[in-house]
Design an enzyme around this catalytic site. Structure first.
Site, short mmCIF file in Angstrom:
data_model
loop_
_atom_site.label_atom_id
_atom_site.label_comp_id
_atom_site.label_asym_id
_atom_site.label_seq_id
_atom_site.Cartn_x
_atom_site.Cartn_y
_atom_site.Cartn_z
N ILE A 1 9.19 29.13 1.26
CA ILE A 1 9.89 27.91 0.85
C ILE A 1 10.09 27.89 -0.67
CG2 ILE A 1 9.10 26.61 2.85
CD1 ILE A 1 6.94 25.33 1.17
N ASN B 1 0.53 37.96 -7.38
CA ASN B 1 1.71 38.19 -8.20
C ASN B 1 1.64 37.24 -9.39
OD1 ASN B 1 4.40 37.81 -9.31
ND2 ASN B 1 5.16 38.96 -7.55
N THR C 1 4.93 34.86 -9.65
CA THR C 1 5.20 33.81 -8.66
C THR C 1 4.03 32.83 -8.57
OG1 THR C 1 4.40 35.21 -6.86
CG2 THR C 1 6.75 35.28 -7.33
N GLU D 1 -0.60 24.24 -4.22
CA GLU D 1 -0.86 22.82 -4.38
C GLU D 1 -1.83 22.51 -5.52
OE1 GLU D 1 -1.95 21.66 -0.38
OE2 GLU D 1 0.15 21.51 0.16
#
Ligand code: FES
Ligand code: FES
Lengths: 168, 754
Positions: free
Chosen positions: B477, B639, B642, B713
């Site tokens: 997403i 990563n 990201t 989150e």
């Protein structure tokens, strides 16, 4: 209504419903789905394209108003094999996550650099008539019509900075 | 069930010989996204020209549809069908299930004359163009009999009840200890209802081939969407092929299917033609889920040295009348600070507004705003530095369960952050630092968010050219799933990223739970890792059993993979050579991960520290961010790029939470007053200045085989509190009502005579 728009260098003749936005003409009639619909109300910038070299929200403009105009979409900015430097910089800086705002951000950034080079002032400009020093504050102000809910803002500014070079 | 002990041994990912793990490689699907060629659900090319759908939404909060006139709509140009509850094709009843192992029950659209919230779809039009469908939908005339509705949360707090099946967690003697505490804080904090505002509205493109429907839809959970649609249509799950390859943001709001999925599928079946249907931006606000408002009472009882003796965090929140969703806003506090006497719990108000549901860090995102501000208040009251106060309450073991932490680097996060941010330059006395008409201040907050591992599978194939394709019914997403799965595959198999393909978002691939609760990377990634380990075993067997292989007859325990080769010491051949010769059709294996039973013996979380500097305009009450820095500890980072984007994105959500984001219910109609991006203000470029984050070195061997944890989150948890505390430090105005908009700040400034 018959309308001819030059899109990414190619003249395209369309017979359009007068209610069709430029964005929907691109997406649904010309199969150019790189321009995104985030709000359809001029509030998010996902639909940003260049019309005669100037960035606009294509959802806020009816397609039939663009008879004779030159439109550049993300597909005309660069493809996978010939990335525009701005696209390359977005990749390198990770200036996107979901990617839905990205074509709009890139089109907007390309248009924005041209506006700044032509010394169009912004809210952040110290001097309304002089040369524009493209500070980060200028870039942020000028890019604020392009929302990124994933909030890749620091990375987007870094990407634009890579392309624009440092402020002299 | 596996055990955490199985995960302790070194493996290709933890050894990371080629260094792909952790590297900030560019996004796997990045080129598609920067060129606009990634096809999101509404953009997928159906096999023939589609019809366009449009939804009409209810304009009352609660009641009944008494009449609905569709004649003008049906006669409108280009219209192919108009459906209401009176003529929609038969669907299963809400909650029904016919397929064994269905993860979701039926959820029919236009299911009856009842209206349960403003914005509920009440009619569906399909036409030859979107413009014609929209025009026709607006010709439908609906009459309602409205009923009294509970719409005002703040006025309804006394309706709050204990959620079904829950009870408060009471440890020790909270009331007694609190009453005796030399220093007390008793404050109530309010965080408003928030909307996800994913940039891509929910959308579906559907078509049928025989009795099987293909749906491209924007959803975070592949199986959930597939099962919900199958149940709603009362057909076997295999008759629904659900695809969701690119998703324009989810944040929890697309964890479930909405009526676009059902009505596009039903419409396509009725018309014998593909149908595309999208929610408008306004419908996204009104008719999808939101983060509920939370009213949170925090009571802290401390010794003069700052040690907490009594600690209570009590949340009141809300959900839709027919639902049972609880925003567990107090849960995070159960694992955060030591205190022998503790009380935490939740109360729920049932309301007649759209459904509350999960939104990025459900629980923590709103809950931490309260406690992390209360700790700031306590620090000031005691004259202790806010970081020091937290360090003095750092528990040795989980403060509620007494279990050991798998690893806990909260102290390191706070100390590193303080140093990097220049916390020592903060003046603890508020309102002391001026910059022209601005008052400048710094604030901090801790971050905590749980870490989870769910069962998942993955499949991996190597073909005769040596290309390795990983397939999983997982989603990306924007989180970077494609990229990290490619990295895990490349490192495990000893090949370069160019030799790896990743295919996601397909209900016919081995299932993974999807994206949510920051469990995606650990869950999907661990399954992918196990699949690749199985591929290593299969290839080792293949080589050892093949007389034409240089590895023939070798000992499988000595087989290594690297540089595209399979080897035993100096005997080696390329994977492509092996597979093309010995298994010309390729080799396909699957792998699975399941949670370890003994992982529950540890208290397992991700942690962080937020540091913010703001300016408060003494004339307008406007707050501007000046700097923000976050330090996070979340296991091994797969990563660097990201993962960092995930946490900086989360921090920016925290800025929005602190300064601009919140929705308000119109108490006359039950609608959200902010229903577009001009009214509901998410942060924009100009709002974010000098914001950065780092990760601490960490590997959590109790988490999963790779020692990784979620990061999606963590960044939002506590972030808004750091901003709020900076506002207080800047100007001495203590607001407990989020967001801290100029009107509230100005009122506070005026009250102080500033
Ligand atoms: S779609 Fe045009 S500005 Fe949002
Ligand atoms: S990348 Fe998702 S909205 Fe910008």
């Amino acid at each position: 209504m018959k309308t001819t728009i030059t899109v990414n260098g190619q003249a395209r003749s369309l017979d359009l419903d007068t209610r069709t936005s430029l964005l929907d003409a691109l997406r649904e009639h010309l199969n150019l789905k790189g321009s995104k619909k985030g709000c359809d109300h001029g509030q998010c910038g996902a639909c940003t394209v260049l019309v005669n070299g100037v960035r606009i929200n294509s959802c806020l403009s009816l397609a039939v108003m663009h008879d004779g105009d030159e439109v550049t979409t993300i597909e005309g900015i660069g493809g996978e094999e010939n990335l525009h430097p701005m696209q390359q910089a977005f990749l390198e800086q990770d200036a996107f996550q979901c990617g839905y705002c990205t074509p709009g951000q890139i089109c907007s950034a390309v248009g924005m650099l041209k506006e700044a080079a032509e010394n169009w002032p912004s809210q952040a400009s110290e001097d309304l008539t002089g040369a524009i020093a493209l500070t980060d504050a200028e870039i942020r102000e000028r890019m604020s019509g392009n929302i990124c809910r994933c909030s890749a803002y620091p990375q987007i500014i870094a990407a634009i900075r890579d392309v624009a070079g440092e402020v002299a | 069930m596996s055990s955490v002990k199985d995960w302790a041994a070194p493996n290709p990912v933890t050894e990371n010989r080629s260094g792909i793990i952790g590297k900030g490689v560019e996004r796997y699907e990045g080129k598609l996204k920067v060129t606009g060629t990634a096809a999101y659900a509404y953009e997928v090319e159906p096999p023939s020209a589609p019809a366009y759908g449009y939804l009409l939404a209810a304009t009352i909060a609660k009641g009944r549809i008494t009449a609905i006139d569709i004649s003008a709509a049906e006669a409108s140009p280009g219209v192919k069908l108009v459906w209401t509850h009176l003529n929609v094709p038969k669907q299963a009843r809400r909650g029904e299930r016919i397929n064994p192992r269905s993860q979701r029950p039926a959820n029919p659209a236009l299911a009856g004359d009842r209206v349960e919230f403003f914005g509920q779809p009440v009619a569906f039009v399909a036409a030859d163009t979107w413009e014609n469908a929209r025009a026709a939908a607006n010709l439908i005339r609906v009459s309602y009999a409205a009923e009294p509705a509970v719409l005002d949360f703040r006025a309804s707090l006394d309706l709050a009840e204990m959620p079904d099946g829950e009870e408060d967690v009471l440890i020790g003697d909270f009331e007694g200890a609190y009453a005796r505490a030399p220093a007390q804080i008793d404050e109530t904090y309010f965080s408003p209802l928030q909307n996800h505002v994913q940039m891509e509205p929910c959308a579906t493109t559907a078509w049928w081939e025989g009795d099987k429907v293909t749906v491209h839809t924007s959803i975070q959970m592949v199986k959930g969407g597939q099962h919900a649609l199958a149940e709603t249509l009362a057909i076997p799950s295999e008759k629904v092929h659900l695809l969701t390859r690119y998703i324009g943001g989810g944040f929890g709001g697309k964890g479930q299917a909405y009526d676009d999925l059902t009505l596009a599928a039903l419409g396509a079946r009725a018309l014998g033609q593909p149908v595309k249907l999208t929610y408008t931006r306004q419908q996204m606000f009104q008719a999808t889920i939101h983060r509920p408002a939370v009213s949170m009472r925090v009571r802290l009882g401390a010794e003069p040295d700052g040690r907490l003796n009594a600690f209570a965090v009590e949340a009141v929140t809300h959900c839709a009348r027919s639902a049972s969703f609880v925003e567990h806003a107090a849960n995070f506090s159960r694992n955060l600070y030591a205190a022998p006497n503790r009380l935490t719990g939740h109360r729920l108000v049932k309301m007649d507004i759209p459904h509350a549901g999960p939104m990025r860090a459900p629980g923590e995102a709103s809950g931490m705003l309260s406690l992390e501000c209360a700790m700031d208040e306590l620090a000031e009251k005691l004259g202790i530095d806010p970081i020091e106060l937290r360090l003095r309450n750092e528990p040795d073991v989980d403060p509620e369960t007494g279990k050991p932490f798998s690893i806990r680097q909260l102290t390191e996060c706070l100390n590193t952050g303080a140093q990097r941010f220049g916390w020592s330059r903060r003046n603890p006395k508020p309102g002391q630092v001026r910059d022209g008409r601005w008052l400048v201040g710094m604030g901090m907050a801790a971050a905590i968010r749980g870490n989870f591992l769910l069962p998942a599978k993955a499949g991996v194939r190597i073909d005769g050219t040596g290309v390795i394709t990983l397939r999983q019914g997982m989603t990306d997403i924007g989180t970077g799933t494609y990229t990290i799965l490619a990295q895990i595959t490349a490192e495990t198999m000893g090949v370069t990223m160019d030799e790896v393909k990743v295919e996601l978002g397909d209900s016919e691939f081995p299932p993974a739970p999807g994206s949510g609760g920051q469990f995606g990377a650990a869950t999907a990634g661990s399954a992918a890792f196990e699949a690749n380990m199985n591929l290593r075993r299969a290839l080792a067997e293949l080589a050892i059993g093949d007389p034409n292989s240089p590895l023939y007859g070798g000992d499988p325990t000595y087989v290594t993979f690297g540089n595209g080769n399979i080897a035993i010491e100096n005997r080696s051949e390329s994977l492509a050579t092996l597979v093309s010769r010995a298994a010309p059709d390729g080799v396909y294996v699957e792998g699975a991960i399941s949670p370890a039973a003994d992982a529950r013996d540890y208290s397992q979380h991700t942690y962080g520290g937020h540091f913010a500097e703001v300016g408060v305009d003494t004339v307008t009450g406007e707050v501007r961010m000046r700097r923000m820095f976050g330090v996070f500890a979340a296991g091994r980072i797969l990563n660097a790029k990201t993962a960092k984007s995930q946490v900086t994105g989360g921090m920016i959500w925290g800025v929005g939470t602190a300064l601009t984001e919140g929705n308000v219910v119109d108490n006359r109609y039950g609608s959200f007053i902010n229903q577009d991006m001009a009214g509901y203000l998410v942060p924009s470029h100009a709002d974010i200045v000098d914001l950065d984050a780092i990760f601490l070195e960490e590997a959590d061997d109790k988490a999963n085989p790779m020692g990784i944890k979620g990061v999606g989150e963590l960044g939002i948890c506590g972030a808004g509190a750091a901003v709020a505390n900076a506002i207080y430090n800047a100007c001495g105005v203590r607001l407990r009502d989020f967001p801290m908009t100029p009107d509230k700040v100005l009122e506070g400034l005026m009250a102080k005579g500033l």
